[in-house]
Design an enzyme around this catalytic site. Structure first.
Site, short mmCIF file in Angstrom:
data_model
loop_
_atom_site.label_atom_id
_atom_site.label_comp_id
_atom_site.label_asym_id
_atom_site.label_seq_id
_atom_site.Cartn_x
_atom_site.Cartn_y
_atom_site.Cartn_z
N LYS A 267 0.84 -1.19 0.00
CA LYS A 267 0.00 0.00 0.00
C LYS A 267 0.88 1.25 0.00
O LYS A 267 2.01 1.20 0.49
CB LYS A 267 -0.85 0.03 1.28
CG LYS A 267 -2.03 -0.91 1.30
CD LYS A 267 -2.81 -0.73 2.58
CE LYS A 267 -3.97 -1.71 2.67
NZ LYS A 267 -4.99 -1.53 1.63
N ARG A 341 -10.50 -11.40 1.70
CA ARG A 341 -11.40 -12.41 1.13
C ARG A 341 -10.79 -13.81 1.20
O ARG A 341 -11.52 -14.80 1.25
CB ARG A 341 -11.76 -12.01 -0.32
CG ARG A 341 -10.61 -11.95 -1.27
CD ARG A 341 -10.92 -11.13 -2.52
NE ARG A 341 -10.89 -9.69 -2.24
CZ ARG A 341 -11.21 -8.76 -3.12
NH1 ARG A 341 -11.60 -9.09 -4.34
NH2 ARG A 341 -11.16 -7.47 -2.78
N1 BES Z 1 -8.23 -3.65 4.30
C1 BES Z 1 -8.33 -3.24 2.95
C2 BES Z 1 -9.60 -2.46 2.65
C3 BES Z 1 -9.68 -1.08 3.23
C4 BES Z 1 -8.97 -0.04 2.67
C5 BES Z 1 -10.49 -0.82 4.31
C6 BES Z 1 -9.07 1.25 3.19
C7 BES Z 1 -10.60 0.45 4.82
C8 BES Z 1 -9.88 1.48 4.28
C9 BES Z 1 -8.32 -4.48 2.04
O1 BES Z 1 -7.54 -5.52 2.47
C10 BES Z 1 -7.76 -4.03 0.73
O2 BES Z 1 -6.65 -3.63 0.71
N2 BES Z 1 -8.59 -4.08 -0.33
C11 BES Z 1 -8.18 -3.64 -1.61
C12 BES Z 1 -8.73 -4.61 -2.63
C13 BES Z 1 -8.19 -4.40 -4.01
C14 BES Z 1 -6.72 -4.72 -4.07
C15 BES Z 1 -8.96 -5.29 -4.98
C16 BES Z 1 -8.74 -2.25 -1.84
O3 BES Z 1 -9.86 -1.98 -1.41
O4 BES Z 1 -8.03 -1.42 -2.39
MG MG Z 2 -5.54 -5.39 1.85
#
Ligand code: BES
Ligand code: MG
Ligand code: ZN
Length: 491
Positions: A267, A341
């Site tokens: 990230k 997931r």
């Molecule tokens: N934990 C995150 C989702 C999230 C992001 C929750 C910001 C709250 C605030 C999750 O694990 C994630 O990173 N999801 C990705 C999925 C994508 C790579 C398909 C996302 O939402 O960017």
């Molecule tokens: Mg994630």
């Protein structure tokens, strides 16, 4: 904070609080007071006019039963909701604490809601939750919480409502207090220990599966995501068996990523610290299980928490990997940041296989896309069962934890088909990100009624986009705890 009940408003108290409706000139339920006090009350009533959230304190000189009277505006009668009462009661409790009082009293108006038992629950929830503050790591602690006396006639129904509301609020506070912990102080092992503790206290069966068992038993999602971290993954299960022996349980599953760096699909740095809240779904399940067992609800409930830390490193799983999930399906990894997931798919399939539940409900800070779709005050619900969605929606109206349904048709299922495995862990581009994530979860279970709550936007306060409420101070909100406790109590 201790909570008591008393029948008389003429009791000795440091602060006597009464509610005022907008454009009315009286304090609901206030007994007759002397003429001097009456005239100062009337003057203050004119000034504050019962406006929602407005609080006015009137000192009462001399050796009176109440040292001060507090007028608390409820707004227009027709606009009063459960949340109004929680909101105002929370403001009152915080004011009493600011004044460094040992205790205060709130008069329950006999008239303003037809179901005064329900309004008592809101008073308790609002006050209790508003006094919680995350100060574990600060030298300067928040002032001690004042005790509260609720002034209302005596009845067993009311005493029971107070007891239940206290436990419900405690569950939500427990969830917040764990969810707020920093990632260096809260690993999957820490969460497992919390689960063991509440289970021991309240006679639940608790099991924790660790490595190498996880791998041996086929939890390929949890194992893959957990590989990159020195803090080993855990699959935590709590069983509350207080219903008929052969009654199918409700299974609750919560995502508990104690820190989500994104893994190899790292990230960006901005706000990455907030990913300590990626364990909020699991913390919600912990809080619910605590209250369910404390209240000895006469049902069977199972809480399942897959917990990992998602880290990059030499051992980490990678984009391109193909893994095998607990249900035997293979998944192509295209982004290691779509980790929730994977661990949930394992836990959902395990819950269905192990317990043949009546319904499965999962909680997860699953997608950033959910925040784009619904913002920070409404969670998404995605389900394969209309009745289950309807029941949760009904509870959501009571507890003011708002949800909105997103569709999950075959077209979305098609979007997670992989060229090289059964499914892939992302959809097509960024389209419908919350739904394609839910589609992945749906593929993990067979036909059990299931509802998924994406709490990414609501699990913690996210600046000005989160509606300001006294009972949700900065940090984790405990979203889902009151909601599902209401649902479970109505079963
Ligand atoms: N934990 C995150 C989702 C999230 C992001 C929750 C910001 C709250 C605030 C999750 O694990 C994630 O990173 N999801 C990705 C999925 C994508 C790579 C398909 C996302 O939402 O960017
Ligand atoms: Mg994630
Ligand atoms: Zn995550």
């Amino acid at each position: 904070m201790k909570i008591k009940r008393d029948s008389s408003a003429k009791r000795k108290t440091e602060l006597l609080c009464g509610f005022v409706l907008e454009d009315s000139n009286k304090v609901l339920g206030l007994p007759k007071v002397d003429s001097k006090t009456t005239s100062s009350i009337n003057q203050s009533l004119k000034d504050m006019n019962g406006k929602l959230g407005k609080l006015t304190i009137i000192p009462i000189p001399g050796k009176k039963q109440a040292q001060r009277i507090l007028l608390a505006g409820l707004g227009k009668k027709e606009n009063i909701t459960n949340d109004t009462i929680r909101f105002v009661s929370g403001k009152i409790a915080q004011t009493a604490r600011e004044l460094k009082l040992k205790e205060f009293s709130i008069i329950v108006p006999p008239t303003f809601v037809n179901d005064s038992v329900s309004s008592i629950s809101q008073i308790v929830e609002g006050a209790k939750m508003s006094l919680y503050k995350f100060d574990k790591f600060k030298a300067e602690k928040v002032d001690k919480s004042p005790d509260m006396t609720i002034i209302v006639s005596k009845s067993s129904k009311i005493s029971k409502a107070i007891k239940i509301a206290e436990s419900v609020a405690d569950g939500a506070i427990f969830t917040k207090s764990i969810a707020n912990l920093p990632p260096n102080e809260c690993t999957p092992t820490t969460l497992a220990n919390f689960a063991k503790n509440i289970s021991k206290k309240n006679k639940m069966k608790c099991t924790v599966i660790s490595q190498p068992e996880l791998k041996k038993k086929g939890f390929g999602g949890i194992t893959a995501v957990g590989k990159g971290s020195k803090n080993e993954p855990k699959l935590i299960t709590m069983e509350h068996n207080n219903g008929p022996k052969n009654q199918k349980p409700i299974v609750l599953v919560g995502k508990a990523v104690t820190f989500d760096t994104g893994g190899i699909s790292l990230k960006p740095g901005q706000s990455m610290d907030e990913m300590k809240f990626d364990k909020c779904g699991g913390c919600t399940v912990l809080g619910i299980m605590k209250s369910v067992s404390e209240l000895k609800l006469p049902i069977n409930v199972v809480g399942i928490i897959p917990s990992v830390e998602n880290m990059p490193g030499g051992e980490a799983y990678r984009p391109g990997d193909i893994i095998k999930l607990y249900n035997g399906k293979t998944a192509e990894i295209l982004n290691t940041d779509a980790e929730g997931r994977l661990i949930l798919a394992d836990a959902l399939a395990y819950g269905e296989k192990q317990y043949s539940p009546k319904a499965i409900i999962d909680f997860a800070t699953l997608t950033g896309a959910c925040i784009i779709a619904l913002g920070n005050n409404v969670a998404a619900i995605v389900s394969n069962n209309e009745q289950l969605t309807e029941k949760i929606t009904t509870s959501s109206k009571t507890t003011t934890e708002e949800i909105w349904e997103l569709p999950l048709t075959q077209d979305y299922m098609d979007m997670i088909k992989s060229d090289v495995a059964d499914i892939k862990n992302i959809g097509i581009g960024r389209a419908a990100g919350t739904i394609t994530a839910a589609a992945f979860l749906k593929s993990a279970i067979k036909d059990t009624p299931w509802a998924h709550l994406d709490i990414a936007g609501v699990a913690w306060t996210q600046g000005a986009a989160t509606k300001d409420k006294p009972y949700n101070p900065k940090g984790a909100t405990g979203f889902g705890v009151r909601l599902i406790l209401d649902y479970l109590q109505k079963l």
